[in-house]
Design a protein around this motif. Structure first.
Motif, mmCIF file in Angstrom:
data_model
loop_
_atom_site.group_PDB
_atom_site.id
_atom_site.type_symbol
_atom_site.label_atom_id
_atom_site.label_comp_id
_atom_site.label_asym_id
_atom_site.label_seq_id
_atom_site.Cartn_x
_atom_site.Cartn_y
_atom_site.Cartn_z
ATOM 1 N N GLY A 64 -86.294 -64.261 -41.434
ATOM 2 C CA GLY A 64 -87.523 -63.480 -41.422
ATOM 3 C C GLY A 64 -87.408 -62.155 -42.143
ATOM 4 O O GLY A 64 -88.407 -61.434 -42.269
ATOM 5 N N GLU A 65 -86.216 -61.819 -42.628
ATOM 6 C CA GLU A 65 -86.020 -60.553 -43.329
ATOM 7 C C GLU A 65 -86.341 -60.694 -44.817
ATOM 8 O O GLU A 65 -86.154 -61.755 -45.412
ATOM 9 N N HIS A 99 -81.105 -67.788 -49.050
ATOM 10 C CA HIS A 99 -82.025 -67.116 -48.128
ATOM 11 C C HIS A 99 -83.450 -67.353 -48.622
ATOM 12 O O HIS A 99 -83.701 -67.345 -49.837
ATOM 13 N N ASP A 109 -86.501 -55.225 -45.936
ATOM 14 C CA ASP A 109 -85.719 -55.177 -44.697
ATOM 15 C C ASP A 109 -84.264 -54.835 -45.005
ATOM 16 O O ASP A 109 -83.590 -54.204 -44.199
ATOM 17 N N SER A 131 -75.170 -59.561 -38.481
ATOM 18 C CA SER A 131 -76.124 -59.722 -37.373
ATOM 19 C C SER A 131 -76.524 -58.384 -36.763
ATOM 20 O O SER A 131 -77.674 -58.193 -36.355
ATOM 21 N N ARG A 146 -76.868 -55.700 -38.335
ATOM 22 C CA ARG A 146 -77.576 -54.942 -39.363
ATOM 23 C C ARG A 146 -76.878 -53.621 -39.690
ATOM 24 O O ARG A 146 -77.529 -52.597 -39.933
ATOM 25 N N ALA A 163 -78.294 -63.413 -43.204
ATOM 26 C CA ALA A 163 -79.373 -62.549 -42.725
ATOM 27 C C ALA A 163 -80.486 -63.392 -42.113
ATOM 28 O O ALA A 163 -80.714 -64.543 -42.509
ATOM 29 N N ASP A 164 -81.177 -62.805 -41.169
ATOM 30 C CA ASP A 164 -82.290 -63.492 -40.497
ATOM 31 C C ASP A 164 -83.293 -63.992 -41.535
ATOM 32 O O ASP A 164 -83.686 -63.247 -42.439
#
Length: 377
Positions: free
Chosen positions: A204-205, A220, A254, A175, A177, A201-202
């Motif tokens: 959106g990454e 993911h 990312d 979280s 990173r 991982a988020d």
């Protein structure tokens, strides 16, 4: 019971006819050999021939076992498996080393690779993600050696692999990173744990995976895979990990992930993590977390960097080492360390947390700094 001689006769007849070993074709071949069998026997012969002609032959049942991760052939009389509880010898054997050699060559050919006296070893990926390595005699003095590593049957979530304090710490590392390496010996579960961490991982990454063989399987929504390619028989067309790391940096990542850091690609990875690409990660073979700086130093120096340059890059590029170990067939997270400069100016692994076999946790000198970097957990 159908004799091996009859099975071989059916094999030869099908090969001459150039047809697939289906149940119908096997029945026709058996009738041509003046042999009459029931449906069960015909299907058994068909399965055996399919395994031998287009599958892994006698190894096929072992590959189908749900817990098996590795199948290892040491010549015609020794076949071992790893089913998560350590290596176990099986009752499977081959008639002679020629049978092992033919199987290895057929698997290599299926992967588009060459395996013969002029090129006596091969490392390739088969359909379905199985990793093949084979070595022929006389390089393998005891007989043809074949190693098959199976991909995970499913993607594990982090709670499937760790619990308690370790779960909180590793979730916080992702979280926040932080750039990290998952380290350990062979078979300790580095790739499995890294896949589980990347799944956190988020969504959106954008994650760029760079691998020799596609083994990472994070759950993911935005994953891009780049896979190395060996040179052809003329020595042309090869694409290495270092080339792929450079390409990955141009693809708006990312997170840049190197499946296994083991060569000159470490230079480009460290450079990437020093230029704003946070959250990068990978795996590295190491006996202990404290050995990681020395391993990276050796790789960087072999790639042309000075010792001072490697440590300068390393100090700013990587934050955390997550070390795995294996005892009694059980894989576990044993240590989490921070990377930082020591009194001599070179990077050292500073112990932050150590986890015992019983699940207990010990705090090291880097604990407070780790909590500060991840913002607590």
């Amino acid at each position: 019971m159908i004799s091996p001689e009859l099975v071989e006769a059916v094999r030869v007849r099908l090969a001459r006819a150039g047809v697939e070993p289906s149940a119908a074709q096997v029945a026709v071949a058996l009738r041509a050999e003046r042999s009459v069998y029931g449906d069960a026997e015909i299907l058994a012969v068909a399965r055996a021939l399919c395994a031998d002609l287009i599958g892994a032959g006698p190894l096929e049942p072992l590959l189908a076992e749900p817990e098996v991760t590795d199948v290892l052939v040491n010549g015609p009389r020794e076949v071992w498996v790893d089913d998560g509880h350590g290596l176990r010898r099986t009752t499977v054997t081959f008639p002679d080393d020629g049978a092992v050699r033919r199987l290895a060559q057929r698997l290599a050919a299926a992967a588009g690779r060459r395996l013969d006296d002029a090129s006596p070893y091969v490392d390739a990926r088969l359909a379905g993600g199985v990793r093949l390595h084979a070595v022929l005699p006389p390089v393998a003095s005891g007989g043809t050696c074949v190693s098959l590593r199976l991909p995970p049957r499913r993607t594990f979530s982090l709670p499937d692999l760790v619990d308690g304090p370790a779960l909180e710490v590793l979730s916080a590392v992702v979280s926040a990173r932080l750039a990290f390496l998952v380290t350990g010996g062979t078979g300790t579960g580095k790739t499995t744990l890294l896949s589980a961490l990347l799944s956190l991982a988020d969504p959106g990454e954008r994650i760029l995976l760079v691998e020799d063989s596609a083994e990472l399987r994070p759950a993911h929504p935005h994953v891009v895979r780049l896979e190395s390619r060996p040179a052809n028989l003329e020595g042309a067309g090869g694409v290495g990990l270092r080339d792929l790391v450079r390409q990955a940096l141009r693809m708006r990542p990312d997170r840049v992930v190197v499946g296994e850091v083991r060569g000159s690609e470490v230079v480009d990875l460290l450079a990437a993590l020093n230029t704003g690409h946070e959250g990068g990660c990978g795996t590295l073979h190491a006996n202990a977390a404290g050995d990681v700086p020395a391993r990276l130093e050796a790789l960087g120096c072999a790639a042309g960097l000075s010792r001072e340059a490697v440590h300068s890059q390393l100090a700013a590029a990587l934050d955390v080492v997550i070390h795995l170990s294996r005892a009694g067939g059980r894989r576990r997270v044993s240590e989490v360390c921070l990377l930082g400069r020591g009194s001599g100016g070179f990077v050292e692994a500073v112990p932050a947390l150590a986890f015992g076999v019983d699940g207990g946790m010990r705090v090291g000198s880097g604990y407070a700094a780790l909590r500060e970097r991840v913002g607590g957990w």
